[in-house]
Design a protein around this motif. Sequence first.
Motif, mmCIF file in Angstrom:
data_model
loop_
_atom_site.group_PDB
_atom_site.id
_atom_site.type_symbol
_atom_site.label_atom_id
_atom_site.label_comp_id
_atom_site.label_asym_id
_atom_site.label_seq_id
_atom_site.Cartn_x
_atom_site.Cartn_y
_atom_site.Cartn_z
ATOM 1 N N ASP A 68 2.119 6.056 -2.246
ATOM 2 C CA ASP A 68 3.172 7.294 -2.029
ATOM 3 C C ASP A 68 3.085 7.759 -3.607
ATOM 4 N N ALA A 69 3.092 6.620 -4.723
ATOM 5 C CA ALA A 69 3.077 7.243 -5.978
ATOM 6 C C ALA A 69 1.771 7.931 -6.467
ATOM 7 N N LEU A 70 0.773 7.461 -5.991
ATOM 8 C CA LEU A 70 -0.751 8.063 -6.306
ATOM 9 C C LEU A 70 -0.631 9.672 -5.549
ATOM 10 N N PHE A 71 -0.317 9.701 -4.335
ATOM 11 C CA PHE A 71 -0.155 11.161 -3.725
ATOM 12 C C PHE A 71 0.954 11.952 -4.235
ATOM 13 N N GLY A 72 2.109 11.184 -4.627
ATOM 14 C CA GLY A 72 3.272 11.952 -5.388
ATOM 15 C C GLY A 72 2.808 12.533 -6.670
ATOM 16 N N LYS B 20 -2.446 7.160 -14.124
ATOM 17 C CA LYS B 20 -1.279 6.484 -14.429
ATOM 18 C C LYS B 20 -0.199 5.935 -13.432
ATOM 19 N N ALA B 21 -0.062 6.964 -12.190
ATOM 20 C CA ALA B 21 0.863 6.482 -11.035
ATOM 21 C C ALA B 21 0.169 5.214 -10.479
ATOM 22 N N GLY B 22 -0.932 5.249 -10.434
ATOM 23 C CA GLY B 22 -1.955 4.037 -9.662
ATOM 24 C C GLY B 22 -1.588 2.845 -10.480
ATOM 25 N N SER C 37 0.830 -1.227 0.125
ATOM 26 C CA SER C 37 -0.249 0.044 -0.108
ATOM 27 C C SER C 37 0.942 1.347 -0.030
ATOM 28 N N ARG C 38 1.859 1.118 0.773
ATOM 29 C CA ARG C 38 3.031 2.390 0.668
ATOM 30 C C ARG C 38 3.350 2.754 -0.721
ATOM 31 N N ALA D 192 -5.811 14.258 -13.203
ATOM 32 C CA ALA D 192 -6.247 13.124 -13.019
ATOM 33 C C ALA D 192 -5.785 12.008 -13.961
ATOM 34 N N ASP D 193 -5.345 12.296 -15.061
ATOM 35 C CA ASP D 193 -4.587 11.164 -15.972
ATOM 36 C C ASP D 193 -3.246 10.837 -15.013
ATOM 37 N N ALA D 194 -2.434 11.633 -14.726
ATOM 38 C CA ALA D 194 -1.236 11.444 -14.258
ATOM 39 C C ALA D 194 -1.363 10.523 -12.873
#
Length: 127
Positions: A20-24, A82-84, A15-16, A77-79
């Motif tokens: 981390d990627a999603l919020f980053g 994509k990160a997710g 989850s981290r 939203a797209d970024a």
Amino acid sequence: MFSHVMVGSNDIARSRKFYDALFGSLGGNPAIEDDKGRLIYMHNGGLFLVTKPIDGEAATHANGGTIGFAMSGPEQADAWHKAGVENGGVSIEDAPGVRAGGFGSLYLAYLRDPDGNKLCAMHRMPA
């Protein structure tokens, strides 16, 4: 209206990486981990937390539940989407894009996190 949102996880390390990627992707910082092993994300005045269930049972996602995150525009939203996907999430529903509804035109992108929680990136399109 909300002070915080908390979701359960069966694998905090997984989850981290995902969150981390999603919020980053939104300009947020990596998680702070408290003494109970919970992940805490602070961004734009909101709190989002990830924890192993305190009752010792397995974490499960809410059937019919969605957690929505406000976006500054379709590009953000797209970024986020994509990160997710690149960090263990699964794209669900229709591809990210504009949808017309009772609240006007919305740019929406949906994911399931690695534990199955349903997440949505939403931007209200100009009228």
